[in-house]
Design a protein around this motif. Structure first.
Motif, PDB file in Angstrom:
ATOM      1  N   ASP A 119       0.862  -1.176   0.000  1.00  0.00           N
ATOM      2  CA  ASP A 119       0.000   0.000   0.000  1.00  0.00           C
ATOM      3  C   ASP A 119       0.900   1.228   0.000  1.00  0.00           C
ATOM      4  N   ALA A 120       0.548   2.226  -0.804  1.00  0.00           N
ATOM      5  CA  ALA A 120       1.394   3.415  -0.932  1.00  0.00           C
ATOM      6  C   ALA A 120       1.580   4.121   0.412  1.00  0.00           C
ATOM      7  N   ASP A 121       0.544   4.139   1.234  1.00  0.00           N
ATOM      8  CA  ASP A 121       0.654   4.806   2.533  1.00  0.00           C
ATOM      9  C   ASP A 121       1.620   4.091   3.464  1.00  0.00           C
ATOM     10  N   CYS A 122       1.722   2.755   3.332  1.00  0.00           N
ATOM     11  CA  CYS A 122       2.629   1.990   4.194  1.00  0.00           C
ATOM     12  C   CYS A 122       4.081   2.362   3.918  1.00  0.00           C
ATOM     13  N   SER A 123       4.419   2.528   2.658  1.00  0.00           N
ATOM     14  CA  SER A 123       5.791   2.893   2.306  1.00  0.00           C
ATOM     15  C   SER A 123       6.051   4.384   2.505  1.00  0.00           C
ATOM     16  N   ALA A 124       4.967   5.177   2.573  1.00  0.00           N
ATOM     17  CA  ALA A 124       5.121   6.627   2.749  1.00  0.00           C
ATOM     18  C   ALA A 124       5.404   7.006   4.199  1.00  0.00           C
ATOM     19  N   TRP A 125       5.058   6.106   5.158  1.00  0.00           N
ATOM     20  CA  TRP A 125       5.277   6.429   6.569  1.00  0.00           C
ATOM     21  C   TRP A 125       6.752   6.604   6.877  1.00  0.00           C
ATOM     22  N   ASN A 126       7.067   7.605   7.717  1.00  0.00           N
ATOM     23  CA  ASN A 126       8.438   7.860   8.134  1.00  0.00           C
ATOM     24  C   ASN A 126       8.416   8.366   9.571  1.00  0.00           C
ATOM     25  N   ASN A 127       9.294   7.844  10.424  1.00  0.00           N
ATOM     26  CA  ASN A 127       9.333   8.262  11.825  1.00  0.00           C
ATOM     27  C   ASN A 127       9.880   9.678  12.019  1.00  0.00           C
ATOM     28  N   ASP A 128      10.401  10.275  10.968  1.00  0.00           N
ATOM     29  CA  ASP A 128      10.856  11.658  11.034  1.00  0.00           C
ATOM     30  C   ASP A 128       9.657  12.543  11.396  1.00  0.00           C
ATOM     31  N   PRO A 129       9.724  13.320  12.485  1.00  0.00           N
ATOM     32  CA  PRO A 129       8.585  14.149  12.918  1.00  0.00           C
ATOM     33  C   PRO A 129       8.086  15.118  11.850  1.00  0.00           C
ATOM     34  N   SER A 130       8.959  15.477  10.922  1.00  0.00           N
ATOM     35  CA  SER A 130       8.532  16.410   9.871  1.00  0.00           C
ATOM     36  C   SER A 130       7.835  15.694   8.718  1.00  0.00           C
ATOM     37  N   GLN A 131       7.849  14.348   8.742  1.00  0.00           N
ATOM     38  CA  GLN A 131       7.238  13.585   7.645  1.00  0.00           C
ATOM     39  C   GLN A 131       6.071  12.724   8.122  1.00  0.00           C
ATOM     40  N   LEU A 132       6.322  11.829   9.100  1.00  0.00           N
ATOM     41  CA  LEU A 132       5.277  10.945   9.612  1.00  0.00           C
ATOM     42  C   LEU A 132       4.431  10.425   8.452  1.00  0.00           C
TER      43      LEU A 132
END
Length: 269
Positions: free
Chosen positions: A195-208
């Protein structure tokens, strides 16, 4: 004629009072962090409320000091404002009718699908040309970091009633299978869902998940929730305004008839 003018003045005072909750609800909407990121949607209701305040004030002055010309202008402007408020209310109901929300088993919050909202709302809020600025603005609001202060354990977080933005932008979608560390930090699963949202997640607070479709859907969900509350105030205010306008027109017409009758009577004498 004095009685009709007094009635019209009193009714205009009621209409003037109706402008206050409209302005208040507009300011309340404009003060929300999500509306702060969508500038064009912030002020229409405030503008309509202030216009109503000025028009009803003019009507009150015209009735109290018996300025028939001012009363005539007031009636025309009031009709236009009522039509605009009705159009605004209908548009708000139409574009916020679909919710895009779906429940998640074992979770206190709902998650949101972008395709579940009206196409007009999606096109005007989440189009690529404007989403970049909105995404940056949402990240600057500090909505997501505050979750780390509110929820410590996974049980607390999973049972929380998150807002649509918190659910869509601050965490990965549940379907992705990420492991909870804290509200804004998650461990990537070994076998992630395609899923595109699964790969889009990032723990960087500016991205999440600000790059996720779920974040766009969360923003729309927040807008829908807030505008639905404002619609209740609009409905009550418009009903009162229409009632006041009908009686005001009747009183104005009676005053005109009474004045005409007096002129004829004086002519005969």
């Amino acid at each position: 004629m004095a009685v009709s003018n007094n009635i019209t003045a009193f009714l205009n005072f009621i209409a003037l009072m109706c402008s206050i909750p409209i302005i208040t609800s507009g300011i309340w909407l404009a003060s929300k962090p999500d509306n702060d990121c969508i500038h064009w949607i912030r002020w229409p209701l405030v503008f309509l409320g202030i216009s109503l305040l000025l028009v009803t004030l003019a009507g009150f002055v015209g009735a109290y000091w018996r300025k028939e010309g001012l009363l005539g202008v007031y009636l025309v402007c009031m009709a236009i404002l009522i039509v605009l408020l009705l159009a605004f209310l209908i548009l708000a109901f139409v574009v916020t009718r679909p919710s895009g929300a779906y429940s998640v088993p074992g979770r206190g919050y709902s998650e949101f699908r972008l395709g579940g909202f009206s196409s007009w709302l999606r096109d005007h809020v989440t189009e690529s040309s404007s989403w970049g600025k909105i995404r940056t603005c949402l990240a600057d609001t500090g909505i997501c970091p505050k979750l780390n202060e509110k929820y410590v354990t996974a049980d607390q977080f999973f049972g929380a009633h998150l807002t649509p933005i918190e659910s869509g932008c601050c965490k990965p979608p549940t379907i992705c299978g990420y492991q909870y560390v804290n509200p804004t930090t998650w461990i990537n699963p070994v076998n992630s869902v395609a899923d595109a949202d699964c790969s889009a997640w990032n723990n960087d607070p500016s991205q999440l998940c600000y790059y996720c479709d779920s974040c766009k859907a969360g923003l729309l969900g927040n807008l829908r929730k807030e505008w639905r509350k404002a619609n209740i105030i609009l409905i009550v205010s418009i009903v009162v305004l229409i009632f006041v306008y009908i009686i005001g027109c009747s009183a104005f017409r009676n005053a005109q008839t009474e004045a005409l009758f007096k002129r004829y009577k004086q002519g005969w004498v």
